[in-house]
Design a protein around this motif. Sequence first.
Motif, PDB file in Angstrom:
ATOM      1  N   ALA A  61       0.839  -1.207   0.000  1.00 48.72           N
ATOM      2  CA  ALA A  61       0.000   0.000   0.000  1.00 48.72           C
ATOM      3  C   ALA A  61       0.873   1.256   0.000  1.00 48.72           C
ATOM      4  N   LEU A  62       1.929   1.246   0.807  1.00 48.99           N
ATOM      5  CA  LEU A  62       2.827   2.419   0.862  1.00 48.99           C
ATOM      6  C   LEU A  62       3.546   2.598  -0.474  1.00 48.99           C
ATOM      7  N   LYS A  63       3.997   1.462  -1.030  1.00 45.41           N
ATOM      8  CA  LYS A  63       4.748   1.508  -2.290  1.00 45.41           C
ATOM      9  C   LYS A  63       3.869   2.057  -3.421  1.00 45.41           C
ATOM     10  N   ARG A  64       2.627   1.549  -3.496  1.00 49.94           N
ATOM     11  CA  ARG A  64       1.722   2.023  -4.564  1.00 49.94           C
ATOM     12  C   ARG A  64       1.382   3.503  -4.400  1.00 49.94           C
ATOM     13  N   ALA A  65       1.415   3.984  -3.158  1.00 48.10           N
ATOM     14  CA  ALA A  65       1.139   5.407  -2.916  1.00 48.10           C
ATOM     15  C   ALA A  65       2.399   6.250  -3.126  1.00 48.10           C
ATOM     16  N   LYS A  66       3.517   5.570  -3.416  1.00 48.31           N
ATOM     17  CA  LYS A  66       4.829   6.225  -3.595  1.00 48.31           C
ATOM     18  C   LYS A  66       5.248   6.993  -2.335  1.00 48.31           C
ATOM     19  N   LEU A  67       5.007   6.357  -1.186  1.00 49.52           N
ATOM     20  CA  LEU A  67       5.367   6.964   0.100  1.00 49.52           C
ATOM     21  C   LEU A  67       6.099   5.932   0.948  1.00 49.52           C
ATOM     22  N   THR A  68       6.710   6.405   2.032  1.00 44.08           N
ATOM     23  CA  THR A  68       7.252   5.473   3.027  1.00 44.08           C
ATOM     24  C   THR A  68       6.505   5.727   4.335  1.00 44.08           C
ATOM     25  N   ILE A  69       6.706   4.869   5.309  1.00 40.88           N
ATOM     26  CA  ILE A  69       6.008   5.023   6.594  1.00 40.88           C
ATOM     27  C   ILE A  69       6.344   6.384   7.214  1.00 40.88           C
ATOM     28  N   LYS A  70       7.533   6.890   6.909  1.00 42.38           N
ATOM     29  CA  LYS A  70       7.937   8.191   7.492  1.00 42.38           C
ATOM     30  C   LYS A  70       7.026   9.326   7.033  1.00 42.38           C
ATOM     31  N   ASP A  71       6.440   9.190   5.818  1.00 39.79           N
ATOM     32  CA  ASP A  71       5.575  10.263   5.293  1.00 39.79           C
ATOM     33  C   ASP A  71       4.183  10.259   5.925  1.00 39.79           C
ATOM     34  N   ILE A  72       3.836   9.166   6.585  1.00 40.13           N
ATOM     35  CA  ILE A  72       2.463   9.006   7.102  1.00 40.13           C
ATOM     36  C   ILE A  72       2.249   9.881   8.347  1.00 40.13           C
ATOM     37  N   ASP A  73       1.093  10.584   8.350  1.00 38.66           N
ATOM     38  CA  ASP A  73       0.765  11.454   9.491  1.00 38.66           C
ATOM     39  C   ASP A  73      -0.105  10.761  10.516  1.00 38.66           C
ATOM     40  N   LEU A  74      -0.875   9.760  10.045  1.00 40.72           N
ATOM     41  CA  LEU A  74      -1.864   9.147  10.939  1.00 40.72           C
ATOM     42  C   LEU A  74      -2.059   7.687  10.562  1.00 40.72           C
ATOM     43  N   ILE A  75      -2.165   6.827  11.567  1.00 39.27           N
ATOM     44  CA  ILE A  75      -2.508   5.416  11.320  1.00 39.27           C
ATOM     45  C   ILE A  75      -3.924   5.188  11.842  1.00 39.27           C
ATOM     46  N   ALA A  76      -4.784   4.603  10.992  1.00 36.91           N
ATOM     47  CA  ALA A  76      -6.168   4.318  11.393  1.00 36.91           C
ATOM     48  C   ALA A  76      -6.373   2.817  11.295  1.00 36.91           C
ATOM     49  N   VAL A  77      -6.836   2.221  12.379  1.00 42.10           N
ATOM     50  CA  VAL A  77      -7.001   0.763  12.375  1.00 42.10           C
ATOM     51  C   VAL A  77      -8.391   0.394  12.876  1.00 42.10           C
ATOM     52  N   THR A  78      -8.964  -0.675  12.303  1.00 45.53           N
ATOM     53  CA  THR A  78     -10.270  -1.163  12.749  1.00 45.53           C
ATOM     54  C   THR A  78     -10.140  -1.816  14.122  1.00 45.53           C
ATOM     55  N   LYS A  79     -10.973  -1.334  15.068  1.00 45.60           N
ATOM     56  CA  LYS A  79     -10.955  -1.955  16.413  1.00 45.60           C
ATOM     57  C   LYS A  79     -12.095  -2.960  16.566  1.00 45.60           C
ATOM     58  N   GLY A  80     -13.140  -2.863  15.719  1.00 43.03           N
ATOM     59  CA  GLY A  80     -14.300  -3.752  15.793  1.00 43.03           C
ATOM     60  C   GLY A  80     -15.521  -3.021  15.275  1.00 43.03           C
ATOM     61  N   PRO A  81     -16.666  -3.638  15.143  1.00 44.42           N
ATOM     62  CA  PRO A  81     -16.911  -5.028  15.468  1.00 44.42           C
ATOM     63  C   PRO A  81     -16.296  -5.972  14.432  1.00 44.42           C
ATOM     64  N   GLY A  82     -16.137  -7.222  14.841  1.00 40.82           N
ATOM     65  CA  GLY A  82     -15.571  -8.208  13.928  1.00 40.82           C
ATOM     66  C   GLY A  82     -15.078  -9.419  14.702  1.00 40.82           C
ATOM     67  N   LEU A  83     -14.316 -10.205  13.998  1.00 38.70           N
ATOM     68  CA  LEU A  83     -13.768 -11.446  14.551  1.00 38.70           C
ATOM     69  C   LEU A  83     -12.562 -11.088  15.435  1.00 38.70           C
ATOM     70  N   ALA A  84     -12.676 -11.390  16.753  1.00 39.10           N
ATOM     71  CA  ALA A  84     -11.668 -10.900  17.704  1.00 39.10           C
ATOM     72  C   ALA A  84     -10.230 -11.241  17.298  1.00 39.10           C
ATOM     73  N   ILE A  85      -9.963 -12.505  16.988  1.00 39.41           N
ATOM     74  CA  ILE A  85      -8.556 -12.871  16.745  1.00 39.41           C
ATOM     75  C   ILE A  85      -8.040 -12.310  15.412  1.00 39.41           C
ATOM     76  N   ALA A  86      -8.955 -11.973  14.532  1.00 39.95           N
ATOM     77  CA  ALA A  86      -8.547 -11.331  13.273  1.00 39.95           C
ATOM     78  C   ALA A  86      -8.258  -9.846  13.517  1.00 39.95           C
ATOM     79  N   LEU A  87      -9.149  -9.196  14.266  1.00 38.23           N
ATOM     80  CA  LEU A  87      -8.956  -7.775  14.589  1.00 38.23           C
ATOM     81  C   LEU A  87      -7.613  -7.558  15.283  1.00 38.23           C
ATOM     82  N   GLY A  88      -7.265  -8.509  16.165  1.00 37.54           N
ATOM     83  CA  GLY A  88      -6.043  -8.387  16.953  1.00 37.54           C
ATOM     84  C   GLY A  88      -4.797  -8.256  16.088  1.00 37.54           C
ATOM     85  N   VAL A  89      -4.798  -8.906  14.937  1.00 38.32           N
ATOM     86  CA  VAL A  89      -3.608  -8.870  14.067  1.00 38.32           C
ATOM     87  C   VAL A  89      -3.407  -7.455  13.509  1.00 38.32           C
ATOM     88  N   GLY A  90      -4.495  -6.838  13.068  1.00 35.84           N
ATOM     89  CA  GLY A  90      -4.406  -5.482  12.514  1.00 35.84           C
ATOM     90  C   GLY A  90      -4.020  -4.478  13.577  1.00 35.84           C
TER      91      GLY A  90
END
Length: 340
Positions: A61-90
């Motif tokens: 995703a970063l590569k296709r956006a032509k960016l590196t993690i250093k360029d990112i200002d904000l990380i947004a992650v799904t906390k739920g609802p969903g499958l608990a052990i799957a959510l945990g990985v993200g």
Amino acid sequence: MFILGIETSCDDTCAAVLKDSQILSNVISSQIDLHKAWGGVVPDIAKRAHQERINPVIETALKRAKLTIKDIDLIAVTKGPGLAIALGVGVKAAVSLAVKYHKKIVAVNHIEGHLMANFLTNSQGKPLRPFVFPSLTLTVSGGHTKIVLIKKIGDYEVIGETLDDAAGEALDKSAKLLGLGYPGGPVIERLSLKGDSTFLKLPTPIADKKILDYSFSGLKTAFYYQIKDWPKVKINKHLADLAASFQSAVFATLIRKFSLAVEKYHPACLMLSGGVAANLTLRTKMRHLAKTYKLPLYLPFKKELNTDNAAMIALAGFYQAKRGDYANPNILDIDSRAEL
Ligand code: KG4
Ligand code: ZN
């Protein structure tokens, strides 16, 4: 603002990069092939696949956006609802990036993500029509079915929802009953095009016009009882008619309650989102409804924005950050039963 979105609530490993509301990349690694043989999502298999795929998906995703993690200002992650052990990985992946690179992080509600799918734009700024509020949104997936009044972004009122199965779940279960595999929605859609939707008579769940909630489990049971004693050859002969009858009953229910909600709440525009919104028949029904009420209708501008994706999570995160609603990465946890 550059936002990295991460989504692992079910069986898609997803990462996306946005510049404000504009999609720069949207990577979806589907696990359907792994779960298909089991007729549904197997939690342990999902967890392992997310673990194997999450870092490469984020890197892509970063590569296709032509960016590196250093360029990112904000990380947004799904906390739920969903499958608990799957959510945990993200969540684990998002937190470790936030801590390592000192990034701000927001924990996003998955259903709010689906609501935001209509507000995403492409490089031409599409959709070009301005958004007007309040918007009445029908959001329909394998995990939820809700009518939501969006008063403004971040201010939601759930005015109707399913009391039992989600509409996508009902489609998946009927497909399983017919021996059609997982996920059922797209197969039922394909078969329905060749079938007679009046072939089976199915009930109208919650006929009371004052109630805006849904119920699909009775419909599923009625379907089961009508065909349970049929020999396999008869089912196979009428597969398309059965699929069309069931899909039509589900969509008629969705549309009927949504129309009542339009009449009661007088929205300025209508929206459709969630995995089931990928269905062309449902989209056409919504277009008719919008025309009847002379209201603009918004649909996610790309098919992949209906089903689970991280672009919608990144956009929900963007607005959440604007509201100052950040998470503390040291205590961020999943909330598998989160309410909207
Ligand atoms: O939004 P989504 O990817 O995941 C959840 O949050 O649940 O939705 C998945 C659901 C499944 O039930 C699937 O059968 C349904 O969306 N779906 C469809 C179609 N594509 C996916 N249902 C009907 N027609 C489709 N074309
Ligand atoms: Zn979803």
